[in-house]
Design an enzyme around this catalytic site. Structure first.
Site, PDB file in Angstrom:
ATOM      1  CG  HIS A  58      55.686  46.119  44.468  1.00  0.00           C
ATOM      2  ND1 HIS A  58      56.496  46.825  43.207  1.00  0.00           N
ATOM      3  CD2 HIS A  58      55.935  45.956  45.206  1.00  0.00           C
ATOM      4  CE1 HIS A  58      57.602  45.169  43.860  1.00  0.00           C
ATOM      5  NE2 HIS A  58      57.067  44.977  45.057  1.00  0.00           N
ATOM      6  CD  GLU A  60      55.940  49.802  39.912  1.00  0.00           C
ATOM      7  OE1 GLU A  60      55.568  49.877  41.364  1.00  0.00           O
ATOM      8  OE2 GLU A  60      56.691  49.541  38.961  1.00  0.00           O
ATOM      9  CB  CYS A  88      59.236  43.640  39.809  1.00  0.00           C
ATOM     10  SG  CYS A  88      57.013  43.705  40.337  1.00  0.00           S
ATOM     11  CB  CYS A  91      54.353  46.390  38.798  1.00  0.00           C
ATOM     12  SG  CYS A  91      54.490  46.919  40.898  1.00  0.00           S
TER      13      CYS A  91
END
Length: 154
Positions: A58, A60, A88, A91
């Site tokens: 992801h 992040e 999420c 993260c």
């Protein structure tokens, strides 16, 4: 969580949006993240889950890894994260463990978000560190970008 307006054009959220657009152009979900320390961008990434065949890739997570390498520490206490979509749970956990000072995000994520939706990770007793949180920055722009991406894929 507090709402805040994005500062002047050319700021870190602009760069996060550029990373998101680049991710979308590569066929990835268009999410971008930027980490700032002392006013300077030290990391920037867009989603690379498909490209890297890595469910943890992801934006992040990639930006956090990059920032840790850039400053030579697993702690990012003096750093701020700008991301185009509410993080999420995975993260949010990484944000907590990295001790990021502030989190700025654009669109809320009702299905997968873990900051103001879902498990509200930073409000849990198991959360070791909670950043200052500022949501809704250019939320409609981010939501429109995501809707357009998924509409084109149907």
């Amino acid at each position: 969580m507090q709402s805040v307006e994005e500062p002047a054009a050319g700021g870190p959220m602009d760069q996060a949006f550029a990373e998101a657009r680049a991710a979308g152009a590569r066929g990835e979900t268009p999410v971008g993240a930027v980490i700032v320390q002392g006013g300077a961008v030290i990391a920037a990434a867009g989603n690379r889950v498909i490209e890297d065949r890595d469910p943890t890739a992801h934006a992040e997570m990639l930006a956090i890894r990059q920032a840790c390498q850039a400053i030579g520490s697993e702690r990012l206490g003096g750093c701020d994260l700008y991301v185009t979509l509410e993080p999420c749970a995975m993260c949010a956990g990484a944000i907590s463990f990295a001790r990021l000072r502030r989190l700025y995000f654009a669109a809320a994520d009702v299905k997968g978000g873990a900051v103001e939706n879902g498990p509200r990770f930073f409000a849990q007793a198991a959360c070791h560190h909670s950043p200052e949180i500022y949501g809704g920055i250019r939320a409609s722009e981010a939501a429109d970008m995501l809707r357009a991406f998924f509409r084109a894929r149907r």
